[in-house]
Design a protein around this motif. Structure first.
Motif, PDB file in Angstrom:
ATOM      1  N   PRO A 393      43.914 -13.999 -58.631  1.00 40.36           N
ATOM      2  CA  PRO A 393      44.261 -15.336 -58.126  1.00 40.36           C
ATOM      3  C   PRO A 393      44.614 -15.227 -56.642  1.00 40.36           C
ATOM      4  O   PRO A 393      45.712 -14.814 -56.290  1.00 40.36           O
ATOM      5  CB  PRO A 393      45.471 -15.719 -58.974  1.00 40.36           C
ATOM      6  CG  PRO A 393      46.122 -14.410 -59.311  1.00 40.36           C
ATOM      7  CD  PRO A 393      45.041 -13.360 -59.334  1.00 40.36           C
ATOM      8  N   LEU A 394      43.696 -15.578 -55.788  1.00 42.64           N
ATOM      9  CA  LEU A 394      43.862 -15.378 -54.344  1.00 42.64           C
ATOM     10  C   LEU A 394      44.799 -16.453 -53.788  1.00 42.64           C
ATOM     11  O   LEU A 394      44.357 -17.465 -53.228  1.00 42.64           O
ATOM     12  CB  LEU A 394      42.491 -15.410 -53.659  1.00 42.64           C
ATOM     13  CG  LEU A 394      42.404 -14.931 -52.218  1.00 42.64           C
ATOM     14  CD1 LEU A 394      42.868 -13.485 -52.070  1.00 42.64           C
ATOM     15  CD2 LEU A 394      40.969 -15.088 -51.695  1.00 42.64           C
ATOM     16  N   LEU A 395      46.111 -16.228 -53.942  1.00 41.50           N
ATOM     17  CA  LEU A 395      47.096 -17.243 -53.574  1.00 41.50           C
ATOM     18  C   LEU A 395      47.020 -17.617 -52.099  1.00 41.50           C
ATOM     19  O   LEU A 395      47.255 -18.769 -51.731  1.00 41.50           O
ATOM     20  CB  LEU A 395      48.502 -16.742 -53.918  1.00 41.50           C
ATOM     21  CG  LEU A 395      48.785 -16.438 -55.396  1.00 41.50           C
ATOM     22  CD1 LEU A 395      50.241 -16.028 -55.570  1.00 41.50           C
ATOM     23  CD2 LEU A 395      48.443 -17.619 -56.293  1.00 41.50           C
ATOM     24  N   ILE A 396      46.692 -16.648 -51.257  1.00 38.78           N
ATOM     25  CA  ILE A 396      46.633 -16.946 -49.821  1.00 38.78           C
ATOM     26  C   ILE A 396      45.559 -17.984 -49.523  1.00 38.78           C
ATOM     27  O   ILE A 396      45.655 -18.738 -48.554  1.00 38.78           O
ATOM     28  CB  ILE A 396      46.400 -15.653 -49.000  1.00 38.78           C
ATOM     29  CG1 ILE A 396      46.624 -15.937 -47.516  1.00 38.78           C
ATOM     30  CG2 ILE A 396      45.021 -15.070 -49.254  1.00 38.78           C
ATOM     31  CD1 ILE A 396      46.560 -14.703 -46.639  1.00 38.78           C
ATOM     32  N   SER A 397      44.541 -18.054 -50.381  1.00 36.64           N
ATOM     33  CA  SER A 397      43.471 -19.030 -50.144  1.00 36.64           C
ATOM     34  C   SER A 397      43.978 -20.459 -50.301  1.00 36.64           C
ATOM     35  O   SER A 397      43.460 -21.374 -49.655  1.00 36.64           O
ATOM     36  CB  SER A 397      42.299 -18.771 -51.102  1.00 36.64           C
ATOM     37  OG  SER A 397      42.667 -19.036 -52.447  1.00 36.64           O
ATOM     38  N   ALA A 398      44.977 -20.661 -51.162  1.00 37.47           N
ATOM     39  CA  ALA A 398      45.579 -21.986 -51.272  1.00 37.47           C
ATOM     40  C   ALA A 398      46.358 -22.321 -50.014  1.00 37.47           C
ATOM     41  O   ALA A 398      46.311 -23.451 -49.504  1.00 37.47           O
ATOM     42  CB  ALA A 398      46.491 -22.052 -52.492  1.00 37.47           C
TER      43      ALA A 398
END
Length: 494
Positions: A393-398
């Protein structure tokens, strides 16, 4: 660089022997992604550092759902706030896009899976339900835990005042204060900042966080069997872990000797009471090993990410002194200096609250979240994903989503303010992840970050030792977390 070249040489030699093996399996069922090499997977495309940034670049090419191979192991990457919310929150129950710790390193990490973070299934559900209940009874989310944080913030201010405007790195002071809050919950006591055992405990926690967030930690997660034979700092992870286990075990023994059954005063007491209640139950999950590991999880999660956020936040305010000044003007106007800030002040401090949210968005302290695994077959955004598929889950992308934030690569508190200057939250803000496995201590962390930062700004003016334009906000390293770069500052009493 030398380390990376050594890895590549060893892996290429292995690839000649095992060529083709890395391309077999379920690749045909997985979403599209960059073409992998045998055994190496996509490591050459991803590079030795900045994995989160490379994954962001790939998402612009392949979309919100794509596949990468970290070595021979395939991972499906979820990118963008919409895909993350859909997978981890909206469809978590109906399609089982559910978080659970995947078997990346079956043997080396098996010993740490007794705790709440690394467990799955019924064990995880039981431990989380119990832990949340115990923490609530101990005041988490209530005024009593707020008072503990405010007391620790006052102690931190006293320690910081001793620096007398001499340049210093505030990380140790911040870690001491943050850790003491979790100590008061878990052990029922706080430690003096000079206590040698306390300082050793924090040094061990921080060393493991630094290693796990380094290239060594990333490579060990991907190629544990190979790196077991290569010298490097990654070997300290387990020696540090054994020392932490010994420290916690000693504290548990002290609690065993002095506790009053059915009168728990801290988390360890609650757990020991539950062990006693279920000692005849063959299905119980309440063992001494489970208590040691859950205590370790609470310490690690409750210390490193929160102290890193506060430490990084002060560096950002050094780079943008006008923002720090505006926060202090608001604090002076709405709180004053006669009393310490409290949580009720958040609504009266919209700009300060916006800056604190922007700090968390900007640094994305755990940029790739914890890896997840599908617990059953599911359809997601046109892809059929089988049970056992590993998920990043690429949180930084959010947090870098341009549809959600203005100029997301730059620091801008207006991301959390409306046109009238009132605080405005954003559903793409997810520093603690989402869904069933949202960070257990998210509420505590929010309280600490707000109260510690506002108390520091109430008492001190932040003075940089170099010009603001010379301050580099790039993380020292990126892996499990974004590690704040080392720096010094001076604190001028107000």
């Amino acid at each position: 660089l030398a380390m990376w070249l050594l890895f590549l040489l060893c892996l290429l030699l292995l690839a000649l022997v095992l060529q083709g093996r890395g391309l077999k399996g379920s690749q045909g069922r997985l979403p599209p992604g960059p073409m992998p090499l045998p055994l190496l997977g996509n490591l050459l495309q991803l590079g030795p550092s900045g994995l989160d940034k490379r994954l962001m670049e790939l998402s612009r090419r392949f979309g919100s759902v794509f596949t990468v191979r970290l070595g021979p192991q395939p991972f499906v990457v979820l990118s963008g706030s919409s895909a993350l919310r859909e997978a981890l929150l909206l469809q978590a129950d109906t399609s089982a896009v559910e978080v659970a710790w995947p078997p990346l390193i079956a043997a080396p990490w098996a010993k740490v899976r007794a705790g709440i973070v690394f467990s799955n299934g019924h064990l995880w559900h039981t431990l989380r339900t119990f832990t949340v209940g115990a923490l609530k009874k101990l005041g988490l989310g209530t005024r009593s835990i707020e008072e503990r944080i405010r007391e620790e913030a006052a102690a931190l201010v006293q320690e910081l005042a001793v620096t007398k405007e001499v340049p210093f790195n505030p990380l140790r002071h911040i870690r001491n204060a943050v850790a003491n809050v979790i100590c008061s919950v878990v052990f029922g006591e706080r430690y003096t900042y000079e206590d040698p055992d306390f300082r050793t405990l924090l040094d061990l926690l921080n060393d493991n966080f630094q290693i796990l967030s380094s290239q060594w930690g990333q490579m060990y997660n991907i190629f544990p069997s190979l790196l077991d034979w290569i010298p490097g700092p990654h070997h300290r992870i387990f020696s540090n872990f054994k020392k932490l286990q010994a420290f916690i075990s000693e504290e548990i023994q002290k609690h065993k000797e002095r506790r009053q059954p059915e009168e728990p005063r801290n988390f360890i007491d609650f757990f020991l009471d539950q062990m006693e209640k279920e000692k005849q139950d063959p299905r119980t999950h309440f063992y001494l090993e489970t208590l040691v590991m859950t205590t370790h999880n609470l310490f690690f999660g409750g210390t490193e990410t929160t102290s890193t956020t506060i430490h990084y936040g002060l560096l950002i305010l050094l780079k943008y002194p006008n923002i720090a000044g505006k926060m202090q003007e608001e604090i002076d106007s709405m709180v004053g200096r006669a009393r310490p800030p409290c949580l009720e002040d958040r609504d009266r401090l919209p700009y300060t609250n916006a800056v604190i949210h922007e700090i968390q968005r900007f640094i994305s302290v755990v940029p790739m979240g914890l890896p997840h695994i599908l617990t059953q077959d599911t359809h997601f955004r046109g892809h059929f994903l089988t049970k056992g598929t590993n998920i990043i889950p690429l949180l930084i992308s959010a947090h870098q989503d341009p549809t959600q934030f203005k100029d997301p690569e730059n620091f801008n508190p207006n991301n959390f303010l409306d046109d009238e200057g009132a605080f405005q939250n954003n559903e793409a803000f997810m520093p603690f992840a989402l869904g069933k496995r949202i960070c257990l201590g998210a509420g505590l962390a929010r309280m600490e970050i707000f109260l510690f930062l506002t108390t520091i700004l109430q008492h001190f003016t932040l003075c940089a030792v170099k010009r603001p334009e010379e301050i580099d906000l790039s993380p020292k390293s990126t892996g499990l977390g974004n590690v704040s770069p080392p720096y010094e500052l001076r604190l001028k009493p107000r």
